[in-house]
Design a protein around this motif. Structure first.
Motif, PDB file in Angstrom:
ATOM      1  N   ARG A 276      41.875  26.069  53.388  1.00 40.75           N
ATOM      2  CA  ARG A 276      41.757  26.738  52.215  1.00 40.75           C
ATOM      3  C   ARG A 276      41.265  26.033  50.933  1.00 40.75           C
ATOM      4  NH1 ARG A 276      46.303  31.062  50.010  1.00 40.75           N
ATOM      5  NH2 ARG A 276      45.761  30.754  48.118  1.00 40.75           N
TER       6      ARG A 276
ATOM      7  N   VAL B 252      30.465  36.027  48.280  1.00 41.81           N
ATOM      8  CA  VAL B 252      31.674  35.130  48.508  1.00 41.81           C
ATOM      9  C   VAL B 252      31.404  34.741  49.955  1.00 41.81           C
ATOM     10  CG1 VAL B 252      34.166  34.681  48.649  1.00 41.81           C
ATOM     11  CG2 VAL B 252      33.082  35.839  46.630  1.00 41.81           C
TER      12      VAL B 252
ATOM     13  N   GLY C  90      32.145  40.438  47.164  1.00 38.45           N
ATOM     14  CA  GLY C  90      32.870  40.199  48.590  1.00 38.45           C
ATOM     15  C   GLY C  90      31.877  39.430  49.369  1.00 38.45           C
TER      16      GLY C  90
ATOM     17  N   LYS D  97      40.964  37.814  47.269  1.00 39.65           N
ATOM     18  CA  LYS D  97      41.070  38.704  48.416  1.00 39.65           C
ATOM     19  C   LYS D  97      40.703  37.573  49.815  1.00 39.65           C
ATOM     20  CE  LYS D  97      39.223  43.109  49.269  1.00 39.65           C
ATOM     21  NZ  LYS D  97      38.413  44.121  49.072  1.00 39.65           N
ATOM     22  N   HIS D  98      39.703  36.888  49.423  1.00 39.59           N
ATOM     23  CA  HIS D  98      39.274  36.143  50.584  1.00 39.59           C
ATOM     24  C   HIS D  98      40.303  34.965  50.981  1.00 39.59           C
ATOM     25  CE1 HIS D  98      36.511  34.553  53.618  1.00 39.59           C
ATOM     26  NE2 HIS D  98      36.927  33.402  53.109  1.00 39.59           N
ATOM     27  N   LEU D  99      40.823  34.247  49.669  1.00 35.78           N
ATOM     28  CA  LEU D  99      41.510  33.214  49.906  1.00 35.78           C
ATOM     29  C   LEU D  99      42.842  33.483  50.406  1.00 35.78           C
ATOM     30  CD1 LEU D  99      40.593  30.848  46.820  1.00 35.78           C
ATOM     31  CD2 LEU D  99      39.992  30.426  49.166  1.00 35.78           C
ATOM     32  N   THR D 100      43.351  34.830  49.825  1.00 29.34           N
ATOM     33  CA  THR D 100      44.689  35.233  50.407  1.00 29.34           C
ATOM     34  C   THR D 100      44.867  35.397  51.899  1.00 29.34           C
ATOM     35  OG1 THR D 100      44.171  37.335  49.909  1.00 29.34           O
ATOM     36  CG2 THR D 100      45.744  36.221  48.259  1.00 29.34           C
TER      37      THR D 100
ATOM     38  N   ARG E 180      38.244  38.759  41.894  1.00 30.28           N
ATOM     39  CA  ARG E 180      38.679  39.533  42.739  1.00 30.28           C
ATOM     40  C   ARG E 180      38.390  39.109  44.295  1.00 30.28           C
ATOM     41  NH1 ARG E 180      38.580  43.285  38.554  1.00 30.28           N
ATOM     42  NH2 ARG E 180      36.495  44.262  39.255  1.00 30.28           N
ATOM     43  N   ALA E 181      37.128  38.765  44.310  1.00 29.10           N
ATOM     44  CA  ALA E 181      36.623  38.776  45.862  1.00 29.10           C
ATOM     45  C   ALA E 181      37.141  37.229  46.207  1.00 29.10           C
ATOM     46  CB  ALA E 181      34.910  38.647  45.816  1.00 29.10           C
ATOM     47  N   ILE E 182      37.172  36.567  45.369  1.00 28.84           N
ATOM     48  CA  ILE E 182      37.677  35.121  45.894  1.00 28.84           C
ATOM     49  C   ILE E 182      38.985  35.181  46.169  1.00 28.84           C
ATOM     50  CG2 ILE E 182      38.079  32.600  45.137  1.00 28.84           C
ATOM     51  CD1 ILE E 182      35.506  32.728  43.738  1.00 28.84           C
TER      52      ILE E 182
END
Lengths: 215, 213
Positions: free
Chosen positions: A20, A59, A56, B92-95, B88-90
């Motif tokens: 992460r 990313v 999204g 969402k992905h990291l969580t 927001r996208a980051i």
């Protein structure tokens, strides 16, 4: 934050292991590129939902491309810049297909086609989508778009050599000499010299003066 | 502003990009997908493609918009809105990713402590503490080896983590090699390169000392 080649390898290694912190460091390092591409694609999107989906995807592409990156071939910067643009092209192609999907014979199709065709879109709708780069144009405040168009038109007329016209095209897109040299298969110095000696000094500067554009 | 920059701005004025035009169906004369791909690659671009740029693309809304969107340098779209979407996208992905393991804070925290932990597993944490007593001052020098990287620098105050503090590493020539802001846990990650560094914390005038434990 710019990553050195060594940092790129360490971060990519972590990303490949779904670490992460490494993923966070990668996205932080490439935020300006991701933001810029999302802004560009977003301008072509139909609505906020479509833009959000695409952000999204951008990313995820950044992460997935990094997982496939081979450090021995090239640096991560150049690799991501190029391959994210391919993804962008694919996305635009997909959006074009989606816009065109409904048949022209039905009303829904007619509406969809109209949405994808700026010529039939109300002027104010297009205006909303135009980039707000007026601040950057402060230096050219005195130059109207008509004058700018005149300059571009005159340049097109004066540059009859296809080679110089090609250079002009890339200069209009804001490219630097090394990029132009690469795409045209030439030496950077040649591009620099030819552009300066054959265009800027004899044509461009006098034209700017003639149109009252301060350099 | 040089002539090239002015020219680029003039193009923005004279040939405004309508991004949605890039989604129009191509005509037979338009740039093909393969030609666009070659332009992105910037290699092996056929002369016929280059000719098309100066002929057709200058007159065609669809091709001009497509080229400007994909390979142009002109700022396009709403960058602020894009940043918010990407945030927001980051998030969402990291969580969705597992939380990284946090190493425990050392107990030797006096007034101001900087602790650096080599990863992985924080095998041998070294403690760098800061005192205002300059009589015992030594520079907070840390040696980081390749095996240590990436290093987590943790900055702690007596009342908790030193969050949003700028940590600076100077190389042996005294040049700034790294500058990073600590997160809510008072941590900042340093990805290298390995070497000897002197730690500094922005806004703190007292010496940062290294105390071996």
């Amino acid at each position: 934050m710019t990553l050195t080649p060594r940092q790129q390898r360490i971060v990519a290694q972590g990303v490949k292991q779904d670490d992460r912190r490494a993923t966070e460091a990668l996205l932080k390092a490439f935020r300006p590129l991701i933001d810029s591409l999302v802004a560009r694609l977003g301008a072509a999107c139909r609505d906020e939902d479509e833009t959000e989906d695409m952000a999204g995807e951008m990313v995820i592409w950044t992460i997935e491309l990094t997982k496939q990156w081979k450090p021995e071939v090239r640096n991560l910067d150049g690799y991501l810049k190029e391959f994210l643009r391919y993804k962008m092209l694919d996305r635009l192609k997909q959006m074009r297909r989606e816009r065109a999907r409904p048949s022209w014979h039905d009303e829904a199709g007619r509406q969809a086609a109209q949405q994808a065709d700026p010529a039939s879109t109300p002027a104010e709708a297009i205006e909303d989508k135009l980039p707000d780069d007026r601040a950057e144009l402060a230096i050219l405040q005195a130059v109207s778009s008509e004058t700018a168009a005149q300059v571009i038109r005159r340049l097109n007329e004066e540059l009859t050599d296809p080679y110089l016209r090609q250079m002009l095209f890339f200069k209009l897109q804001g490219w630097q000499n090394p990029e132009i040299a690469q795409v045209m298969g030439l030496d950077t110095r040649k591009v620099q010299n030819d552009w300066s000696r054959r265009v800027v000094i004899p044509i461009l500067r006098p034209m700017f003066e003639q149109f009252g554009i301060a350099t | 502003m040089n002539a090239d920059q002015i020219l680029h701005k003039l193009a923005a004025l004279a040939l405004p990009v309508h991004p949605q035009a890039a989604l129009q169906q191509p005509s037979d004369e338009c740039l093909t997908d393969d030609e666009m791909t070659a332009l992105v690659a910037r290699e092996n671009v056929a002369s016929s493609t280059l000719d098309k740029l100066t002929g057709h693309a200058m007159e065609c809304d669809r091709c001009w918009a497509l080229v400007s969107l994909v390979i142009g340098e002109q700022p396009l779209g709403d960058l602020e809105a894009a940043r918010a979407q990407v945030d927001r996208a980051i998030d969402k992905h990291l969580t969705r990713m597992p939380q990284p393991e946090k190493a425990a804070l050392g107990e030797t925290l006096i007034k101001l402590v900087m602790q650096w932990m080599p990863e992985p597993a924080s095998a041998q944490p070294a403690i760098a503490s800061a005192y205002r007593d300059t009589s015992t001052a030594r520079p907070a020098a840390i040696n980081i080896t390749d095996q240590d990287l990436p290093v987590t620098l943790r900055f702690a105050l007596p009342d908790g983590p030193g969050a949003q503090v700028t940590v600076i590493l100077l190389d042996q020539q005294g040049e700034e090699a790294f500058r990073g802001e600590t997160d809510d846990q008072g941590e900042v990650h340093f990805w290298g390169p390995a070497g000897s560094y002197t730690c500094r914390v922005e806004g703190y005038d007292g010496p940062l000392l290294q105390e071996t434990s």
